[in-house]
Design an enzyme around this catalytic site. Sequence first.
Site: not given
Length: 506
Positions: A45, A67, A183
């Site tokens: 990622d 990602k 996130m």
Amino acid sequence: MDRSNHTNKTKPGLVCLVGAGPGDPGLITVRGQELLKVCDAVVYDHLASDWFLSLLKPDCRRIYAGKQAGHHSMSQEEINRVLGELALEGLMVVRLKGGDPFVFGRGGEEILYLKSLHIPWELVPGVTSAVAVPELSGIPVTHRGVSRSFHVITGHTRTGTREETVQLIRSCAGLSGTLVFLMGLNQLGLIAHQLIDAGMDPHTPSAVIENGSLPGQRALRAPLKKLEEEAKKAAISTPAIIVVGETADLDLHCPAKKPLSGLSAGITGTDSFRSRLRLSLEREGALVWDVLKLELDSYVQSPAMKDAYQQLSACTWLLFTSANGVELFIQGLLDQGLDLRALGHMKLAVIGKGTADALLKHGLRADHVPSVYCASALAESLIPRLTAADRLLIPRAKEGSRDLNRILSDHGIAYEDVPLYSLRSGGFLPHPPLDCLIFASSSGVRAYFENREPDPGTALVCIGEKTAQTLSAYGRKADRTASSYDIEGIIKALTEDGGFTKEDSL
């Protein structure tokens, strides 16, 4: 994947799900490092540091899966399929993920897919950013008498609808302990408003932490009702973690300022050298950017080197001027069907601690290391130890200093100077404005200045006088020069006399 095309001739390989940790390269597990060094392919990622990739074998396949917040190079289904295809080729595959594979890393989905294909896997846990990032900013997720639990919540929901996100956030308002949102920066306003609307005290201590565990880490603290406003004022950006709860009122971080805190340093050199220099600079607080890659062209299989290996018995001293030379020479020794016993009659001399350490990794101790780490000092300090009967072998970079040859020839010393490798530009890498640019070799200076000029405000740092002399040939003076030809010398040059500051680059 259609397994009907897979024959039983190839035994499935192994897929290792490895957690890279919160970003700081020093926080990956030892097991994770070991697997990166030996894997045949890596699917990774967005990573905070290229250092992880520097551990890979030169022939390791590298597949970027993306990602990153707002940008996905591959869908999860595509990632699953790639893992399966690589494993069914019989490869040992590392699936490298930030944090921990099971903390919103979708590692479970990947394992279920591998199980469906009867592909073996290994799981290597990672240090999760949910705990590490608050901790490194001085916020414990639990604290006696303050918080007896913590809850980790994702800022992204499966469907991504506003209704589902609102429902998730509101359900957290009544939880005791510390709330950690991963996130969730783009949802910061929604998170704060919904928690308050669902009954949480607007004055609840809160924080947003940017670039957690990295030298550029910032922690902004504010009451929950003002968190979004203050984050916008401070221009907090991703990656960032949100912490809500009484522990956010604590400040347990170490107040000591590192010597190079906030300094933006650009580095040049081979992958191996840059990875070691990066760790040393970041340890002192610098923000490090790869600027120019130098790549090795090996001459281990050249006629001259093959002849040198066959003539080892005629030589009494073996001189190394770099760690790269040590690694390539010993690999070539093995390729020729020889081993370390072929060196048993020889004495070893090297330039610098790094080169001596490279020898020691192979069970060999240097007999001579000059106090000043440069080619001329090696030759001059070695002369008193030599006799007319000695014969020296010097396998080194094609671009190596001619001072070594001159001094040995002036004293009538017999030697063979054999090109073992050469350095060439591997390309420039994007970077922001820099406070300083570090050159680790004359080859790096030439490769840089033949293609571009540094910004006028960027200070230039050289690993030694020879590199500084090469820099002067391009009309530029080194602002700082390491007194020893190694990484320790560079760090000392930057930190001595009160430390290197941004003002030094003006």
